[in-house]
Design a protein around this motif. Structure first.
Motif, short mmCIF file in Angstrom:
data_model
loop_
_atom_site.label_atom_id
_atom_site.label_comp_id
_atom_site.label_asym_id
_atom_site.label_seq_id
_atom_site.Cartn_x
_atom_site.Cartn_y
_atom_site.Cartn_z
N GLY A 1 13.02 -28.37 -9.29
CA GLY A 1 13.42 -28.87 -7.98
C GLY A 1 12.32 -28.92 -6.95
N TYR A 2 11.08 -28.59 -7.35
CA TYR A 2 9.97 -28.66 -6.41
C TYR A 2 9.55 -30.11 -6.18
CZ TYR A 2 8.35 -24.01 -5.03
OH TYR A 2 8.23 -22.79 -4.41
N LEU B 1 6.55 -32.90 -4.74
CA LEU B 1 5.12 -33.04 -4.95
C LEU B 1 4.32 -32.18 -3.98
CD1 LEU B 1 2.53 -34.30 -6.05
CD2 LEU B 1 3.00 -36.34 -4.67
N ASN B 2 4.70 -32.18 -2.71
CA ASN B 2 3.92 -31.40 -1.74
C ASN B 2 4.03 -29.90 -2.01
OD1 ASN B 2 6.61 -31.22 -0.91
ND2 ASN B 2 6.10 -31.23 1.28
N GLN B 3 5.17 -29.46 -2.55
CA GLN B 3 5.33 -28.05 -2.90
C GLN B 3 4.50 -27.69 -4.13
OE1 GLN B 3 9.69 -28.41 -3.04
NE2 GLN B 3 9.79 -26.72 -1.57
N VAL B 4 4.47 -28.60 -5.11
CA VAL B 4 3.63 -28.39 -6.30
C VAL B 4 2.17 -28.31 -5.88
CG1 VAL B 4 2.85 -29.40 -8.48
CG2 VAL B 4 5.27 -29.55 -7.84
N GLY C 1 8.50 -36.28 -9.52
CA GLY C 1 9.50 -36.23 -10.56
C GLY C 1 8.95 -35.96 -11.95
N PHE C 2 7.65 -36.23 -12.16
CA PHE C 2 7.05 -36.10 -13.50
C PHE C 2 6.14 -34.88 -13.64
CE2 PHE C 2 8.28 -40.50 -13.10
CZ PHE C 2 8.80 -40.81 -14.35
N LEU C 3 5.97 -34.11 -12.57
CA LEU C 3 5.14 -32.90 -12.63
C LEU C 3 6.03 -31.77 -13.12
CD1 LEU C 3 3.34 -33.49 -9.22
CD2 LEU C 3 2.51 -34.07 -11.52
N PHE C 4 6.08 -31.62 -14.43
CA PHE C 4 7.14 -30.84 -15.06
C PHE C 4 7.13 -29.37 -14.62
CE2 PHE C 4 9.77 -28.92 -18.27
CZ PHE C 4 10.78 -29.87 -18.40
N PRO C 5 8.30 -28.85 -14.22
CA PRO C 5 8.40 -27.46 -13.77
C PRO C 5 8.31 -26.47 -14.93
CG PRO C 5 10.56 -28.52 -13.75
CD PRO C 5 9.57 -29.59 -14.07
N LYS C 6 7.36 -25.57 -14.85
CA LYS C 6 7.15 -24.57 -15.89
C LYS C 6 6.08 -23.61 -15.40
CE LYS C 6 7.17 -24.50 -20.97
NZ LYS C 6 8.64 -24.38 -21.13
N THR C 7 5.80 -22.57 -16.17
CA THR C 7 4.71 -21.65 -15.86
C THR C 7 3.50 -22.03 -16.69
OG1 THR C 7 6.21 -19.83 -15.31
CG2 THR C 7 3.94 -19.26 -15.85
N TYR C 8 2.38 -22.26 -16.01
CA TYR C 8 1.15 -22.67 -16.67
C TYR C 8 0.04 -21.66 -16.38
CZ TYR C 8 3.58 -27.21 -16.70
OH TYR C 8 4.49 -28.22 -16.87
N SER D 1 10.99 -32.59 -8.93
CA SER D 1 10.74 -32.49 -10.36
C SER D 1 11.94 -31.84 -11.03
CB SER D 1 9.48 -31.65 -10.64
OG SER D 1 8.32 -32.33 -10.22
N PRO D 2 12.76 -32.59 -11.75
CA PRO D 2 13.93 -32.00 -12.42
C PRO D 2 13.52 -31.19 -13.64
CG PRO D 2 13.75 -34.30 -13.01
CD PRO D 2 12.67 -34.05 -11.99
N GLY D 3 14.25 -30.14 -13.91
CA GLY D 3 14.02 -29.36 -15.11
C GLY D 3 14.67 -30.00 -16.31
#
Length: 378
Positions: A161-162, A164-167, A211-218, A332-334
């Protein structure tokens, strides 16, 4: 006894010898092919088949013997080159195997995962950034992954749910300011820059990567750039999205961009237990040309919880005054939200309402406007 040798006949008289010679000459000059026994073609056919079998066997043997030249090993990275892979937090052996194959460090993902299981290393593979030399054996790669990366870097956590500016803000934080939020946002502002390498971006045009910056831990290391981080996130989207069955939205004429767009609204408007139901409401509305009426799309535009006037204003992201999907995804949807859009519940609901009750969000679904008003005001 007559010691003269006869050269053509042993007939007793001259007349007999002449007659015999004449007959013998005629016989020798006569075409007897029509009365000769037919020769069988079987030996020739058998010989041809045998030769073919020998050739196939030789080629197959050569392929097995020189697998590095003719098989999948031909694409493996040479020993004088290296490649880097990023292992996200929680990544399993199959995910890592795919990254290794993409980097041309292994040729068979199934064999690699089998080897991981055989060595009992399934739960001991550590996240990080690994630089691996071409020609490194599977066992040595597994040992490296168990030991952990010396370039493990810093965690980059992107929640579902983040925007682009939050990412971008998270990237700046994770890189200690080396990659600023502004630099990351600028690099992610035009999807067409990456479309050649990531075909799922084809319909995004020159819009941003929202929408395409996939939410995950990197994990990001000190050498990370805006471009390398973006590619890491897009690689993750590619892997996650490939697990979905998109037959349902595709049959409705939706592109990948549309799927992500709708999933971003579902992400903002639902909970874990209601995603598929909320998705069904939006599909039902889209099916009859009814406005989606999502406050979340206007919230994306104005940057806060919108007022009644704001959601009904004639703006691009108002899904009250405009039918259909908004111009871009709104976050960015999960994977769960994407899954809900790909496999929604089959319902006749056109309305939903939610409110907090006893510390949790309670949802009420309705088929008609009267039922909906009863849920809201009753």
């Amino acid at each position: 006894m007559n010691n003269r040798r006869s050269t053509y006949s042993t007939r007793p008289t001259h007349a007999a010898r002449v007659a015999h010679a004449r007959g013998d000459k005629m016989f020798r000059s006569y075409d007897t092919s029509a009365i000769q026994p037919k020769k069988s073609k079987a030996p020739a056919i058998f010989g041809a088949i045998l030769a073919l079998v020998v050739v196939v066997a030789l080629v197959f043997g050569a392929t097995k013997l020189f697998g590095g030249l003719f098989g999948d090993d031909a694409d493996l990275l040479p020993a004088d080159q290296t490649a880097s892979i990023v292992v996200p937090e929680g990544a399993g052996a199959s995910h890592i195997a795919s990254s290794l194959k993409d980097a041309h460090l292994i040729s068979d993902t199934k064999e690699f995962t089998k080897r991981v299981s055989a060595l009992g290393a399934d739960t001991s593979l550590k996240p990080g950034t690994y630089t691996i030399q071409g020609g490194t054996s599977a066992d040595d790669i597994i040992k490296m992954l168990q030991a952990g990366s010396q370039m493990s870097g810093t965690k980059l956590i992107i929640p579902e749910g983040y925007k682009l500016n939050q990412v971008a803000a998270r990237v700046e934080e994770a890189t200690g300011g080396k990659v600023t939020a502004d630099a990351f946002t600028a690099a992610a502002s035009d999807a067409s820059v990456y479309a050649a390498d990531y075909p799922f971006l084809a319909d995004a045009g020159t819009k941003s990567l929202e929408g395409f910056l996939f939410p995950k831990t990197y994990m990001v290391d000190g050498n990370a750039t805006a471009d390398s981080i973006i590619r890491m996130l897009l690689d993750q989207f590619k892997k996650e999205f490939s697990t979905l069955n998109t037959a349902y939205p595709t049959e409705k004429g939706m592109s990948v961009y549309d799927i992500v767009n709708l999933a971003s609204i579902v992400e903002k408007e639902s909970t874990a237990s209601t995603r598929a139901m909320v998705a069904s409401v939006f599909y039902n509305r889209l099916g009859i040309g009814m406005a989606l009426q999502s406050d979340a799309t206007t919230a994306y535009e104005v940057g806060h919880d919108p007022s009644y006037e704001e959601v009904h204003a004639d703006t691009p992201y108002s899904t009250y005054t405009n039918n259909g999907l908004p111009p871009t995804p709104i976050c960015s949807p999960g994977l769960a939200a994407l899954q809900a859009v790909c496999s929604p519940e089959e319902t006749d609901y056109f309305y939903f309402f939610f409110k907090e009750e006893n510390g949790e969000m309670k949802y009420y679904f309705a088929e008609t406007n009267d039922e909906h008003n009863a849920n809201v005001f009753g």
